[in-house]
Write an enzyme that holds these catalytic residues in place. Structure first.
Site, short mmCIF file in Angstrom:
data_model
loop_
_atom_site.label_atom_id
_atom_site.label_comp_id
_atom_site.label_asym_id
_atom_site.label_seq_id
_atom_site.Cartn_x
_atom_site.Cartn_y
_atom_site.Cartn_z
N ARG B 32 18.62 -7.60 60.48
CA ARG B 32 17.52 -6.87 59.84
C ARG B 32 17.38 -7.28 58.37
NH1 ARG B 32 19.69 -2.37 62.82
NH2 ARG B 32 20.58 -1.59 60.88
N CYS B 53 32.87 5.88 73.94
CA CYS B 53 33.14 7.32 73.90
C CYS B 53 32.59 8.03 75.13
CB CYS B 53 32.55 7.94 72.64
SG CYS B 53 33.26 7.26 71.12
N PRO B 289 37.92 -14.53 51.00
CA PRO B 289 36.58 -14.12 50.57
C PRO B 289 35.47 -14.46 51.56
CG PRO B 289 37.36 -15.97 49.26
CD PRO B 289 38.53 -15.51 50.08
N ALA B 293 36.19 -7.57 57.67
CA ALA B 293 36.74 -6.93 58.87
C ALA B 293 36.36 -5.45 58.88
CB ALA B 293 38.25 -7.09 58.93
N LYS B 447 26.68 36.25 56.12
CA LYS B 447 27.89 35.63 55.59
C LYS B 447 28.44 34.75 56.70
CE LYS B 447 28.74 39.66 52.68
NZ LYS B 447 29.25 41.05 52.73
#
Lengths: 568, 568
Positions: B32, B53, B289, B293, B447
């Site tokens: 993008r 998941c 450089p 990761a 509350k």
């Protein structure tokens, strides 16, 4: 904290005027801090500490027992907290020099001395300029007696006859009243002077609520006011609207807002703000060092805009009460935070919630901002039952969050609470992007909608994703190539006239076609929600064309401008 | 940002190793941001961008379609994002000097050059020291092939024969596996080396989950490990535990944690942290450089304690991927926030969630703190359906929030998300007290439980409410008068031996009785949750006695010490 006096001697006399939310919070906190104080609570009605936010839900029958609304009685408050609660007791005057209040009740009038006085008089309903409000069908919904009268009126309606209600005012309580009356089987018409329901909500989200109301049989009359209530031949009410419409009604509920009940304070010479609310300092202290004030009657500072005025919300009232008690008793007080105006309402199956400044408020206040919109699943899309949360948030040019609003069927309260917390913390779009919220498929997404708001705002603010908005659509259609990157099937189901359909997956191969169609004009890209068009906008920009992405996409567009849809 | 090189020339070659969460987020963001880059994603498995998941929820049948888990394919990623995704492609070496990776796939091996390399290798399951893990009944649940094998195994079990599962490891995925297998009609035994289920949760809340598991027929074996898997005569597995228990099982799921898949990085000479995770800077850059990761394989800093190590969570992985792409392409990066470890799990009808440091973590790290507990309705108590949220939060002496945990049937995710936001913002007890959260009866309370946490913490930290804890109960019973201020009926239903019952509403009239019973000893007050006992503690303190309130009250006590209940 100030150096002004506090009631710090044992046996000090604390008098509280008003026995609901803020007043009762203050009285209870004062007792917990000081066992020796004499604490008198004076309440003009017969009810203290009732659940005023619950009234519509007893009207609907969802809260079955009326007693459930009566959280405490004078007896229970005496037993638990040794409070001297006097109902039916109206304070008619404050003698600030003598430090006494004049109390009127059924048996007469007396003077009550105080060392510290707390005013929690609340608000009174604004009476709109409508003729005939004394008609027996006309009701309010702010107190237990209001509720009793309204419930009795509804119960007395014939099961097989006409059961028609008109609700005047589509604010939070008005909408709750609509739902409750519909639950009781009434045909409901809703009248609102503003051009959309729930005026604190921005106009672009309100149509979602309007659709939900209509889907449940509610007739909407927007942009009009009630001008008169008269009687029909059979004794029902007839509500005449400013556009000439006449609505027969067996029940009329009027709820057009409240104003601070600050007459007592004004008459006592306490300083009031421009909008009639009692001025207080950060400790809730009024211009008289022996008098504190809390709740709907006091002036607060609005976060974001810095505007001052009253805000009739239970949460701030309760916290002000606690703070006032701390201050009265010479305790460390918590820093008073400006009011965000966080609020929420259920409208049948939908929830609408707001926090901070709306777009309309920002525009009025002249606060520079960018607004972003997303329509994201309330949990992972691959997990069954994901419902769209429609989220709108505004940010300052430096990225600071200014306000947020949401509408949806699930997960709205959670996102607004997270955003209210972020707003209070002064968080930016960067901070929202980095929030680490709880994720498992039934609860959220690895990139929560709140994170997504942050991502989109970052892209808009740093120029990665120039956006256009639905408000600009007419001008855009006249001057841009509209590039619709949805699928052919989505395009066929409805699109903007003149739009070029290039599904985003084909865009890189069809850039020449886009360039030809644009013919020098800038390109206004859109998809359904903004995600695919974000990629597409970047592709078009990289091709050297001027391009922007429609904020909120087709979903935002058809919400407010269904008139523009073409299916040819 | 650093002055190290970024791939900033058109046509730059970006290579991503690992095509799930963090790796795919980076690749998508990179595209993008840069339409000209060549972006190759190398994934050793056959699946990219799958919903890891979601695996347990397809095993359970709740997510019906396996395809729903496959969010993208190499084809869809090519079409939408022009990514060159190569599955079945394992990177076996990095030549940092030549800036190439060695890729092995079915057809052979080749070198691929890069200008920027992103490592997102994830984690590998820890193989516990259990004999016989090659038994065909033994499964993992981390990948699509794992899921396919486990689903097939379960499907092959006879409907009318034994259907027995043993799950080893009661962490987040282990608990999800338990629920999924129970949903498939298996009898499930759960084995956990720690003394309570869900080790990241503090021991005091875990019994709520244990009760829920048992209520759904799950047999718990806590504080033991599996030592061997052998075969029964009929071909099923037999799991022998460290305490000698033998559990026959038709399915065994092992999930005892993961370790960073950092072998490739280590072999390439990249710097690793003490726990074997890849060291990265605030831009996700490694010690080379040209190499970045992200994800389960990298070292992060824990908020609160400052500990460093890997954290296998999807949310941080995705955000790291986005940040790495920004950094690679020379963009402004968002400040990397320390990881809070926010996590959530559904356990049948309950939800458990954590954010920040647990009490155990704080104790290990030697961080001074006060912990407070509340049991509050997830919405207004007068509105039907209020469910208790059990909330525990720890604060520094200066009031700063350090961590929070919650268990309950409703509203747990919302409170943990608000607290995770507050934690990220560095909020204090005062700030929680002042949060302005959305309130209408179906959603919360004037509350909110989060405000209540703030109030209680304020009272504890400033000495208004001295507290005692369940952990001290044995010593307290030996040296204090236990004053139970619940009603007589509650007391009759269960109480501490030797406790004096004085309902809080009678306390002021019976102080002499309390003084006599105390006979010079300090008074340990409690009620059900801590609310009434707060008032009572203040009354007893005001009477000149030494008094403390039991944090979390009877509900917290019976959760961890049901052995102490007496009903005589």
């Amino acid at each position: 904290m100030t150096s002004s006096p506090t009631a710090t001697t044992p046996g000090r006399r604390i008098v509280v005027v008003g026995g609901v939310a803020g007043g009762m919070s203050a009285a209870a906190r004062a007792r917990r801090l000081d066992e020796t104080a004499s604490i008198v609570v004076l309440e003009q009605s017969e009810y203290v500490s009732f659940a005023n936010c619950g009234l519509p839900y007893h009207l609907s029958g969802e809260i079955e027992s009326r007693d459930a609304l009566l959280l405490h009685t004078p007896q229970s408050l005496r037993a638990a907290l040794a409070l001297d609660v006097r109902t039916g007791s109206r304070v008619t005057a404050i003698d600030r020099a003598a430090r006494t209040v004049t109390v009127t009740h059924a048996d007469g009038t007396y003077e009550l001395p105080y060392d510290a006085l707390l005013l929690a008089p609340g608000a009174v309903a604004v009476r709109p300029p409508v003729e005939g409000l004394d008609h027996p069908a006309v009701h309010a919904l702010r107190t237990i007696p209001d509720l009793d009268a309204l419930t009795a009126r509804v119960a007395a309606l014939p099961a097989d006859g006409p059961r028609r209600a008109v609700v005047v005012g589509a604010g939070f309580i008005g909408l709750e009243a609509v739902e409750a009356l519909a639950a009781r089987g009434l045909e409901v018409a809703l009248v609102e002077l503003a051009d959309h329901v729930l005026p604190p909500l921005d106009a672009e989200l309100a149509p979602l609520l309007a659709d939900e109301l209509r889907a449940h049989g509610v007739a909407l009359h927007l942009g009009v006011s009630a001008s008169a209530v008269t009687s029909t031949d059979d004794g029902a009410a007839l509500v005449t609207l400013s556009d000439g419409t006449r609505l027969p009604a067996d029940v009329v509920v009027v709820n057009v807002g409240v104003r601070p009940a600050s007459d007592l304070a004004r008459d006592a010479g306490l300083e009031l703000g421009a909008r009639g609310a009692i001025k207080v300092d950060a400790d809730q202290r009024t211009s008289d060092p022996y008098v504190w004030a809390v709740g709907d009657a006091v002036e607060v500072t609005q976060a974001v805009t810095g505007d001052t005025g009253p805000v009739p919300l239970a949460g701030p009232a309760n916290r002000q009460g606690r703070r006032a008690a701390d201050a009265m008793l010479g305790r460390r007080t918590t820093p008073q935070a400006p009011v965000l105006g966080t609020a929420i309402v259920r409208v049948f199956g939908l929830t609408a919630a707001v926090t901070g400044a709306s777009q309309a408020t920002l525009a009025r206040a002249g606060v520079e901002h960018e607004t972003v919109r997303i329509h994201a699943g309330h949990h992972a899309g691959y997990f069954p039952g994901a419902e769209q949360v429609h989220l709108v948030a505004s940010f300052a040019p430096d990225g600071r969050l200014l306000g947020a609003q949401a509408v949806g069927r699930e997960g709205v309260d959670k996102r607004i609470d997270v955003l209210a917390t972020a707003l209070r913390a002064g968080m930016t779009a960067d901070d929202l992007a980095e929030l680490e919220l709880a994720y498992a498929p039934p609860y959220g997404a690895a990139k929560d909608p709140v994170n997504m708001l942050g991502f989109v705002a970052q892209n808009v603010l740093d120029g990665t994703m120039p956006q256009w908005t639905v408000a600009e659509v007419d001008a855009v259609m006249a001057s841009h190539l509209v590039l619709d990157v949805r699928s052919r099937a989505e395009f066929a189901g409805g699109h903007l006239e003149g739009a070029l359909n290039v599904p985003h997956t084909e865009l890189r191969d069809r850039l020449d076609e886009v360039r030809d169609a644009a013919d020098g004009r800038p390109v206004a890209v859109h998809c359904a929600s903004g995600v695919r068009a974000h990629i597409a906008t970047r592709v078009v920009l990289a091709a050297g064309l001027d391009a922007r992405n429609l904020s909120g996409g087709w979903i935002s567009l058809v919400t407010t401008r269904p008139d523009l849809t073409r299916t040819r």
